[in-house]
Design a protein around this motif. Structure first.
Motif, PDB file in Angstrom:
ATOM      1  N   GLY A  77     -49.194 -29.183  23.876  1.00 30.41           N
ATOM      2  CA  GLY A  77     -50.222 -28.529  24.971  1.00 30.41           C
ATOM      3  C   GLY A  77     -51.656 -28.564  25.696  1.00 30.41           C
ATOM      4  O   GLY A  77     -51.583 -29.952  25.740  1.00 30.41           O
ATOM      5  N   THR A  78     -51.874 -27.864  26.430  1.00 31.05           N
ATOM      6  CA  THR A  78     -52.737 -28.033  27.202  1.00 31.05           C
ATOM      7  C   THR A  78     -54.773 -26.917  26.997  1.00 31.05           C
ATOM      8  O   THR A  78     -54.294 -25.998  26.470  1.00 31.05           O
ATOM      9  CB  THR A  78     -53.096 -27.249  28.504  1.00 31.05           C
ATOM     10  OG1 THR A  78     -51.999 -28.250  28.885  1.00 31.05           O
ATOM     11  CG2 THR A  78     -54.472 -28.264  29.937  1.00 31.05           C
ATOM     12  N   ALA A  79     -55.987 -27.853  26.774  1.00 28.27           N
ATOM     13  CA  ALA A  79     -56.861 -27.494  26.748  1.00 28.27           C
ATOM     14  C   ALA A  79     -57.840 -27.280  27.081  1.00 28.27           C
ATOM     15  O   ALA A  79     -56.793 -28.659  28.005  1.00 28.27           O
ATOM     16  CB  ALA A  79     -57.782 -27.238  25.143  1.00 28.27           C
ATOM     17  N   PHE A  80     -58.752 -26.289  28.218  1.00 27.47           N
ATOM     18  CA  PHE A  80     -59.348 -27.016  29.041  1.00 27.47           C
ATOM     19  C   PHE A  80     -61.156 -26.682  28.519  1.00 27.47           C
ATOM     20  O   PHE A  80     -61.770 -25.846  27.751  1.00 27.47           O
ATOM     21  CB  PHE A  80     -59.517 -26.119  29.969  1.00 27.47           C
ATOM     22  CG  PHE A  80     -59.090 -24.640  30.083  1.00 27.47           C
ATOM     23  CD1 PHE A  80     -60.334 -24.516  30.771  1.00 27.47           C
ATOM     24  CD2 PHE A  80     -57.997 -24.176  30.082  1.00 27.47           C
ATOM     25  CE1 PHE A  80     -60.448 -22.904  30.428  1.00 27.47           C
ATOM     26  CE2 PHE A  80     -58.433 -22.960  29.520  1.00 27.47           C
ATOM     27  CZ  PHE A  80     -58.784 -22.009  30.462  1.00 27.47           C
ATOM     28  N   ALA A  81     -62.817 -26.981  29.071  1.00 33.87           N
ATOM     29  CA  ALA A  81     -63.513 -26.928  28.945  1.00 33.87           C
ATOM     30  C   ALA A  81     -64.486 -25.800  29.926  1.00 33.87           C
ATOM     31  O   ALA A  81     -63.933 -25.535  31.105  1.00 33.87           O
ATOM     32  CB  ALA A  81     -63.960 -28.015  28.554  1.00 33.87           C
ATOM     33  N   THR A  89     -57.833 -22.824  24.464  1.00 33.60           N
ATOM     34  CA  THR A  89     -56.375 -22.857  24.683  1.00 33.60           C
ATOM     35  C   THR A  89     -56.143 -21.836  24.046  1.00 33.60           C
ATOM     36  O   THR A  89     -56.855 -20.884  23.478  1.00 33.60           O
ATOM     37  CB  THR A  89     -55.594 -24.376  24.153  1.00 33.60           C
ATOM     38  OG1 THR A  89     -54.732 -24.784  24.146  1.00 33.60           O
ATOM     39  CG2 THR A  89     -56.177 -24.289  22.071  1.00 33.60           C
ATOM     40  N   ALA A  90     -54.500 -21.737  24.402  1.00 35.63           N
ATOM     41  CA  ALA A  90     -54.011 -20.798  23.587  1.00 35.63           C
ATOM     42  C   ALA A  90     -53.012 -21.053  22.019  1.00 35.63           C
ATOM     43  O   ALA A  90     -53.265 -21.752  21.483  1.00 35.63           O
ATOM     44  CB  ALA A  90     -52.133 -20.796  23.980  1.00 35.63           C
ATOM     45  N   PHE A  91     -53.621 -19.909  20.952  1.00 38.42           N
ATOM     46  CA  PHE A  91     -53.525 -19.637  19.997  1.00 38.42           C
ATOM     47  C   PHE A  91     -52.252 -19.924  19.117  1.00 38.42           C
ATOM     48  O   PHE A  91     -52.493 -20.865  18.585  1.00 38.42           O
ATOM     49  CB  PHE A  91     -53.813 -18.871  19.063  1.00 38.42           C
ATOM     50  CG  PHE A  91     -53.834 -18.432  17.495  1.00 38.42           C
ATOM     51  CD1 PHE A  91     -54.740 -19.177  16.666  1.00 38.42           C
ATOM     52  CD2 PHE A  91     -52.699 -17.380  16.956  1.00 38.42           C
ATOM     53  CE1 PHE A  91     -54.230 -19.545  15.297  1.00 38.42           C
ATOM     54  CE2 PHE A  91     -52.691 -17.777  15.385  1.00 38.42           C
ATOM     55  CZ  PHE A  91     -53.566 -18.545  14.825  1.00 38.42           C
ATOM     56  N   HIS A  92     -51.354 -20.060  19.989  1.00 37.33           N
ATOM     57  CA  HIS A  92     -49.741 -20.185  19.333  1.00 37.33           C
ATOM     58  C   HIS A  92     -49.868 -22.068  19.220  1.00 37.33           C
ATOM     59  O   HIS A  92     -49.802 -22.370  18.865  1.00 37.33           O
ATOM     60  CB  HIS A  92     -48.851 -19.596  20.387  1.00 37.33           C
ATOM     61  CG  HIS A  92     -48.320 -20.260  21.196  1.00 37.33           C
ATOM     62  ND1 HIS A  92     -49.166 -19.561  22.459  1.00 37.33           N
ATOM     63  CD2 HIS A  92     -48.550 -21.424  22.252  1.00 37.33           C
ATOM     64  CE1 HIS A  92     -48.481 -19.716  23.932  1.00 37.33           C
ATOM     65  NE2 HIS A  92     -48.106 -21.204  23.358  1.00 37.33           N
ATOM     66  N   VAL A  93     -50.251 -22.495  20.933  1.00 39.55           N
ATOM     67  CA  VAL A  93     -50.511 -23.973  20.504  1.00 39.55           C
ATOM     68  C   VAL A  93     -50.931 -24.469  18.882  1.00 39.55           C
ATOM     69  O   VAL A  93     -50.849 -25.187  18.124  1.00 39.55           O
ATOM     70  CB  VAL A  93     -51.062 -24.142  21.428  1.00 39.55           C
ATOM     71  CG1 VAL A  93     -51.835 -25.808  21.478  1.00 39.55           C
ATOM     72  CG2 VAL A  93     -50.787 -24.681  22.748  1.00 39.55           C
ATOM     73  N   VAL A  94     -52.600 -24.892  18.605  1.00 38.78           N
ATOM     74  CA  VAL A  94     -53.487 -24.665  17.384  1.00 38.78           C
ATOM     75  C   VAL A  94     -52.200 -23.913  16.548  1.00 38.78           C
ATOM     76  O   VAL A  94     -52.494 -24.779  14.823  1.00 38.78           O
ATOM     77  CB  VAL A  94     -54.764 -24.609  17.157  1.00 38.78           C
ATOM     78  CG1 VAL A  94     -55.076 -24.593  18.875  1.00 38.78           C
ATOM     79  CG2 VAL A  94     -54.750 -23.184  17.744  1.00 38.78           C
ATOM     80  N   LEU A  95     -51.350 -22.838  16.598  1.00 39.81           N
ATOM     81  CA  LEU A  95     -50.960 -22.545  15.206  1.00 39.81           C
ATOM     82  C   LEU A  95     -49.172 -23.623  14.748  1.00 39.81           C
ATOM     83  O   LEU A  95     -49.779 -23.758  13.794  1.00 39.81           O
ATOM     84  CB  LEU A  95     -50.005 -21.359  15.300  1.00 39.81           C
ATOM     85  CG  LEU A  95     -49.281 -20.708  15.116  1.00 39.81           C
ATOM     86  CD1 LEU A  95     -50.531 -20.503  13.470  1.00 39.81           C
ATOM     87  CD2 LEU A  95     -49.002 -18.829  15.345  1.00 39.81           C
ATOM     88  N   ASP A  96     -49.493 -24.511  15.416  1.00 44.88           N
ATOM     89  CA  ASP A  96     -48.810 -25.615  15.128  1.00 44.88           C
ATOM     90  C   ASP A  96     -49.582 -26.589  14.223  1.00 44.88           C
ATOM     91  O   ASP A  96     -48.608 -27.341  13.545  1.00 44.88           O
ATOM     92  CB  ASP A  96     -48.280 -26.068  16.114  1.00 44.88           C
ATOM     93  CG  ASP A  96     -46.869 -25.674  17.113  1.00 44.88           C
ATOM     94  OD1 ASP A  96     -46.176 -25.008  16.696  1.00 44.88           O
ATOM     95  OD2 ASP A  96     -47.084 -26.418  18.647  1.00 44.88           O
ATOM     96  N   GLY A  97     -51.030 -26.347  13.979  1.00 45.53           N
ATOM     97  CA  GLY A  97     -50.897 -27.557  13.391  1.00 45.53           C
ATOM     98  C   GLY A  97     -51.747 -26.801  11.818  1.00 45.53           C
ATOM     99  O   GLY A  97     -52.441 -27.238  11.237  1.00 45.53           O
TER     100      GLY A  97
END
Length: 657
Positions: A77-81, A89-97
């Motif tokens: 996914g993508t994140a931004f400052a 970022t989207a929570f479902h993106v970090v949920l993969d980790g």
């Protein structure tokens, strides 16, 4: 919009091709591009360690794109400052980790430098975002934000296309749409293209200010979803309380449980601790939902309720292939057996496999030269045997390469089911993805009964609970040669307690006997040969009624030769209920009166000569009857058949009525 690094070569090239025109097609002023690119990051996960996996040939990695095959990470996914050391970022993106085997998510900039997440400072489950800091934060200019409404104006979706760099695509802010659950807030709907890798990226206005966080892709048309940035900026800084409606379904009955998953997190919190808190609450929620579902259905859960009567009033199947109980829409429980077929193994072994939903049911008969003790202790060897008989492949470009071994398990424990049977539960890493192969194996005389499935890191816990509940609905006959039985009975706790207590005694050339709780059978070599190639099958059925039942020994079949069909069989027959089907009641009446085929008279069936009788005095008030049949494929005379039936009956006794 998650990629998990699973896209094939064609897909990767296609995305690169489709995305490449994005920069030139977008009308965002070029002066904004350095800031946008500098403030936008890729979210990545380390690729899983697959070094223990073996294949039938070297992987043709040259068929994968150069960048993908040489990257240590998978893009998710993508994140931004949005501030100094403040990223979204989207929570479902970090949920993969969270809860996986590849470690926590990381940020990667355009130069390939990777940054570890430090602390979570904002979070919402329902709105699907997370705000965080990173360790050794890069010195980048954050993106400006704009809370205003921009309906019918141009917008720009920004995201990383699997590591190909920042891609900007234009479209329109089309509408504000209420979210689905209760309409508490509104999505931004927009027409700018969004693809795998865009999740968590910024949605910009014409001045390159952030107006939303890209979260979801429309499945059927190019109208995608973003969360208004104001909702991120207004998130509580000291604690987060959020929720999401969740539905769950049992795999073995037509029943659904709806609930609201509520998460409380004190902030700020180190990412590792945040992951533990979230996973703990998610697991506790699933446990509570599962218990509530079972409690809600308790009156009709086997063996309770009228829907259980059919199973409690039939003889147990005599089959070494496993079967499960399943409840239909009419609340009636039935035996649930998939279509299945055998694939050979060396040394007279085989794997007999079928599938019920996402779970494969296997009966593995071991090769003759493989000792049971070694089979039961060699976790990796079990999967190697399965892979010899069945085809499991890894996609590499346009090729499917067969796997031959997954190496040692990452989990190896004993699970005891509701009937006190001991299953071996092992988890093996699946190559190239963050998933595991779940293996529940039940030792039997000729090898194993196996329940096999694949679970992602996200569903690993809940899938395990469902599978472990399912084990209590699985039955099988314990089957094997006399030689296999002698070996099996020496395997200690792997032998079920009632089998160990049944005093199975096999003396080659002399005597066979078995004495479970309900009956006993003894015969000598003068009735039929007793040697290593003989076969014993012990059937298991559900014994009892009125909501109380146990899984117990319900019959035997003893053969002098595994390759022939001569046999002595004892079967347990529970008394049917008053409202049981007519054929149940008729069969019971025939057994009580010793009518055909329990009249002792020989008859032909499927090329064999059979004769049978009801054991003991079949009183009208009996709750259980046992029948004994002698059959032979050697075409004996009627007199010989009757003589052998009488000899078998003489060695049998009934202890349950």
């Amino acid at each position: 919009m998650q990629t998990h690094g699973r896209l094939c070569c064609l897909t990767l090239f296609s995305i690169a091709f489709w995305f490449a025109p994005g920069l030139s097609a977008a009308t965002l002023d070029a002066s904004h591009l350095p800031v946008v690119k500098g403030a936008t990051f890729e979210v990545v996960l380390a690729k899983p360690d697959d070094s223990a996996v073996r294949y039938e040939k070297p992987l043709p990695l040259e068929k994968l794109p150069f960048q993908y095959r040489n990257d240590k990470y998978n893009s998710v996914g993508t994140a931004f400052a949005i501030g100094k050391n403040r990223f979204v970022t989207a929570f479902h993106v970090v949920l993969d980790g969270i809860g996986g085997r590849v470690g926590p998510p990381l940020l990667r900039d355009a130069n390939g430098k990777v940054f570890a997440i430090d602390k979570v400072v904002g979070f919402s489950l329902s709105q699907d975002f997370v705000v965080f800091t990173v360790i050794d934060a890069p010195d980048v200019k954050p993106l400006a934000v704009d809370r205003g409404s921009h309906v019918n104006e141009a917008v720009y979706a920004v995201g990383n296309a699997l590591g190909t760099g920042v891609v900007i695509r234009d479209g329109l802010y089309t509408s504000d749409t209420p979210e689905d659950e209760n309409g508490k807030w509104k999505w931004i709907r927009f027409s700018a293209a969004a693809s795998p890798g865009n999740s968590g990226g910024p949605l910009l206005d014409k001045d390159a200010k952030v107006i939303g966080v890209v979260l979801r892709k429309s499945p059927n048309e190019n109208l995608n979803f973003a969360l208004p940035i104001g909702m991120v900026l207004d998130a509580p800084a000291k604690a987060s309380d959020s929720e999401r409606r969740v539905s769950g379904r049992a795999m073995f009955m037509d029943a659904v449980q709806d609930g609201v998953f509520r998460v409380h997190v004190d902030l700020p919190l180190a990412f590792g601790e945040f992951a533990k808190v979230y996973q703990s609450q998610a697991n506790a929620f699933f446990d509570a939902q599962w218990k509530e579902l079972l409690a809600k259905e308790d009156a009709n859960l086997f063996p309770k309720g009228d829907g259980s009567k059919k199973i409690l009033a039939v003889s147990a199947p005599l089959d070494p292939y496993p079967t499960a109980l399943r409840r239909g829409a009419n609340n009636e429980w039935t035996y649930w057996t998939p279509q299945h077929g055998k694939s050979p193994l060396p040394g007279n072994g085989f794997v007999d496999a079928g599938a019920l939903g996402k779970i494969a049911f296997l009966h593995l008969r071991k090769p003759d030269d493989l000792p049971l003790a070694k089979l039961y202790s060699d976790a990796g060897g079990l999967v190697d045997l399965i892979f010899k008989a069945m085809t499991f492949t890894r996609d590499v470009g346009d090729e499917k390469v067969r796997m031959t071994s997954l190496g040692p398990p990452i989990t190896d424990v004993v699970f005891v089911d509701r009937w006190h049977r001991r299953w071996q539960h092992r988890e093996f890493p699946v190559p190239a993805v963050d998933a595991v192969l779940e293996v529940y194996s039940l030792p039997v005389p000729d090898g194993y009964i196996v329940l096999l499935s694949t679970s992602s890191s996200r569903s690993r816990y809940s899938d395990g609970i469902q599978t472990e509940t399912l084990t209590g609905l699985v039955s099988t006959s314990y089957d094997g040669s006399f030689a296999a039985w002698k070996e099996f009975l020496q395997q200690g706790d792997w032998v079920p307690a009632d089998l160990a207590a049944a005093k199975v005694d096999i003396e080659y050339g002399k005597r066979f006997s078995i004495a479970p709780a309900g009956f006993s059978l003894t015969y000598g070599a003068d009735l039929q040969p007793i040697d290593a190639n003989g076969e014993l099958a012990v059937s298991y059925g559900y014994l009892g009624r009125d909501g109380n039942a146990t899984l117990g020994i319900a019959g035997v079949s003893a053969q002098p030769d595994m390759d022939k069909y001569t046999a002595i069989r004892i079967n347990r027959h529970p008394k049917p209920f008053a409202d049981s089907p007519r054929d149940f009641l008729s069969d019971w009446k025939d057994m009580v009166s010793r009518a055909h085929p329990e009249d002792g008279q020989p008859y032909k069936d499927s090329g064999m000569i059979w004769a049978g009788t009801t054991l003991g005095p079949p009183g009208a008030d009996a709750n259980v009857l046992y029948t004994l049949f002698y059959g032979s494929d050697a075409n004996p005379s009627e007199a010989v058949t009757k003589q052998r039936l009488a000899a078998a009956v003489k060695g049998a006794a009934v202890h349950e009525h």
